[in-house]
Design a protein around this motif. Structure first.
Motif, mmCIF file in Angstrom:
data_model
loop_
_atom_site.group_PDB
_atom_site.id
_atom_site.type_symbol
_atom_site.label_atom_id
_atom_site.label_comp_id
_atom_site.label_asym_id
_atom_site.label_seq_id
_atom_site.Cartn_x
_atom_site.Cartn_y
_atom_site.Cartn_z
ATOM 1 N N GLN A 1 0.758 -1.675 0.125
ATOM 2 C CA GLN A 1 -0.395 -0.319 0.093
ATOM 3 C C GLN A 1 0.740 1.522 0.311
ATOM 4 O O GLN A 1 1.535 2.030 0.751
ATOM 5 N N ARG A 2 1.015 2.046 -1.229
ATOM 6 C CA ARG A 2 1.751 3.276 -0.744
ATOM 7 C C ARG A 2 0.795 4.530 -1.374
ATOM 8 O O ARG A 2 1.770 5.588 -0.415
ATOM 9 N N ASP A 3 -0.710 4.224 -1.316
ATOM 10 C CA ASP A 3 -1.248 5.773 -1.724
ATOM 11 C C ASP A 3 -3.172 5.906 -0.359
ATOM 12 O O ASP A 3 -3.483 4.830 -1.253
ATOM 13 N N ILE A 4 -2.206 5.581 0.905
ATOM 14 C CA ILE A 4 -3.823 6.107 1.559
ATOM 15 C C ILE A 4 -4.360 6.786 1.770
ATOM 16 O O ILE A 4 -4.325 7.824 1.916
ATOM 17 N N GLY A 5 -5.396 6.813 0.833
ATOM 18 C CA GLY A 5 -6.468 7.867 0.835
ATOM 19 C C GLY A 5 -6.866 9.448 2.913
ATOM 20 O O GLY A 5 -6.773 8.226 3.313
ATOM 21 N N PHE A 6 -6.822 10.539 2.760
ATOM 22 C CA PHE A 6 -6.612 10.716 3.506
ATOM 23 C C PHE A 6 -8.355 10.723 4.177
ATOM 24 O O PHE A 6 -8.547 10.243 5.910
ATOM 25 N N GLU A 7 -9.344 10.119 3.938
ATOM 26 C CA GLU A 7 -10.440 9.911 5.399
ATOM 27 C C GLU A 7 -10.789 8.546 5.470
ATOM 28 O O GLU A 7 -10.266 8.611 7.114
ATOM 29 N N THR A 8 -9.230 7.745 4.880
ATOM 30 C CA THR A 8 -9.282 6.061 5.879
ATOM 31 C C THR A 8 -8.138 6.733 6.222
ATOM 32 O O THR A 8 -8.276 5.973 8.294
ATOM 33 N N THR A 9 -7.635 7.731 7.008
ATOM 34 C CA THR A 9 -6.299 7.697 7.517
ATOM 35 C C THR A 9 -6.747 9.057 8.938
ATOM 36 O O THR A 9 -6.968 8.196 10.482
ATOM 37 N N THR B 1 -11.995 0.138 24.490
ATOM 38 C CA THR B 1 -11.634 -1.675 24.067
ATOM 39 C C THR B 1 -12.207 -1.946 23.025
ATOM 40 O O THR B 1 -13.720 -1.503 23.373
ATOM 41 N N GLY B 2 -12.480 -2.677 22.020
ATOM 42 C CA GLY B 2 -13.200 -3.504 21.552
ATOM 43 C C GLY B 2 -13.713 -2.850 19.696
ATOM 44 O O GLY B 2 -13.484 -3.186 19.029
ATOM 45 N N ASP B 3 -12.518 -1.384 19.666
ATOM 46 C CA ASP B 3 -13.393 -0.794 18.608
ATOM 47 C C ASP B 3 -12.952 -0.624 17.708
ATOM 48 O O ASP B 3 -11.299 -0.976 17.687
ATOM 49 N N GLN B 4 -12.543 -0.937 16.273
ATOM 50 C CA GLN B 4 -11.597 -1.454 15.410
ATOM 51 C C GLN B 4 -11.837 -1.103 13.979
ATOM 52 O O GLN B 4 -13.446 -0.787 13.866
ATOM 53 N N VAL B 5 -11.626 -0.464 13.332
ATOM 54 C CA VAL B 5 -11.302 -0.129 12.054
ATOM 55 C C VAL B 5 -10.721 -0.745 10.876
ATOM 56 O O VAL B 5 -9.507 -1.159 11.068
ATOM 57 N N ALA B 6 -11.256 -1.703 9.662
ATOM 58 C CA ALA B 6 -10.028 -1.726 8.627
ATOM 59 C C ALA B 6 -9.747 -0.797 7.414
ATOM 60 O O ALA B 6 -10.478 -0.080 7.436
ATOM 61 N N LEU B 7 -8.773 -1.069 7.387
ATOM 62 C CA LEU B 7 -7.423 -0.448 6.503
ATOM 63 C C LEU B 7 -7.178 -1.249 5.057
ATOM 64 O O LEU B 7 -7.615 -2.135 5.196
#
Length: 197
Positions: free
Chosen positions: A3-11, A23-29
Motif C-alpha cells: 500500500q503506497r497511497d492511503i486516502g485522507f478519509e481512511t487515515t 476497548t473493542g473498537d476497530q476499523v478495517a484499513l
C-alpha cells in the motif's frame, strides 16, 4: 507493504478511532489490515496477527468432551489439562492457592466433568460473590481475555453449570468446604517444545 497511497478519509478514520475509541473498537484499513483497540494497546496488523494464541490455552475444537478422573487432555498448542484426585490436603493449603492455572473442586463432580467453550448468554456464580450470578461473557471481558480467544477458551463444567473458567474464575458451587477430605485438582500448563528443553 504494497500500500503506497492511503486516502485522507481512511487515515482520518483510523486516527479518530485511535484517539477517541474504546476497548473493542476497530476499523478495517486497506490491504486487509485492521486497527484495533485492546486493553491499553493500539494494534495495527493483518489477519491472524492480533493475538499470539500459543501463550493462552485454547480448545482444539468446538466439541464438548467428557473428562475422567484421573485424566489428561491435550489442548491446542502444547497446553495440557491434568486432572487428579487428591486426599489429605489441608483446607488452608487449598484456600491459599494463588496459582490461576490450578483449581481445586469438590470430589462430588468426579463423575460429571466436561470441558467445553462458553454458551451464549451463560451465567455462573463466581466464587466470593455470595451466590450472585454474572454472565460468563462479562467475566471474560472483566478478566481481559482477548475477544478472539473467548469462543474456544476452555471451561470445565458439569452437566448443570460451569465449574471453572480456566485460569480465571471458579463457580461457588465447586468450592471446597472445610469438611471435604477428598478433592479434584485441575491443572493447566503449557509444555515446553523440544527446542525449548
Amino acid at each position: 507493504a504494497d500500500q503506497r497511497d492511503i486516502g485522507f478519509e481512511t487515515t482520518e478514520l483510523a486516527r479518530k478511532v485511535a484517539d477517541e475509541g474504546e476497548t473493542g473498537d476497530q476499523v478495517a484499513l486497506p490491504g486487509n489490515v485492521r486497527l484495533s483497540i485492546r486493553y491499553g494497546q493500539l494494534l495495527v496488523a493483518g489477519p491472524g496477527q492480533f493475538v499470539e494464541k500459543s501463550v493462552w490455552p485454547q480448545l482444539t475444537s468446538d466439541s464438548t468432551l467428557a473428562l475422567t478422573v484421573p485424566g489428561r487432555l491435550r489442548l491446542d498448542d502444547r497446553w495440557v489439562l491434568q486432572i487428579t484426585r487428591e486426599a489429605g490436603l489441608s483446607f488452608e493449603h487449598i484456600s491459599g492457592n494463588r496459582d490461576p492455572w490450578r483449581a481445586y473442586i469438590r470430589a462430588e463432580f468426579a463423575d460429571d466433568l466436561w470441558i467445553r467453550g462458553r454458551h451464549d448468554g451463560e451465567r455462573f456464580r463466581p466464587l466470593g460473590m455470595a451466590g450472585r450470578s454474572t454472565k460468563v461473557s462479562d467475566a471474560m471481558t472483566d478478566r481481559k481475555i482477548p475477544a478472539e480467544l473467548r469462543g474456544r477458551w476452555p471451561i470445565v463444567a458439569c452437566q448443570e453449570h460451569l465449574l471453572w473458567i480456566v485460569g480465571h474464575s471458579m463457580d461457588d458451587r465447586a468450592r471446597i468446604l472445610a469438611e471435604d477430605r477428598e478433592v479434584i485438582l485441575l491443572q493447566v500448563e503449557r509444555q515446553k517444545a523440544v527446542d525449548e528443553l
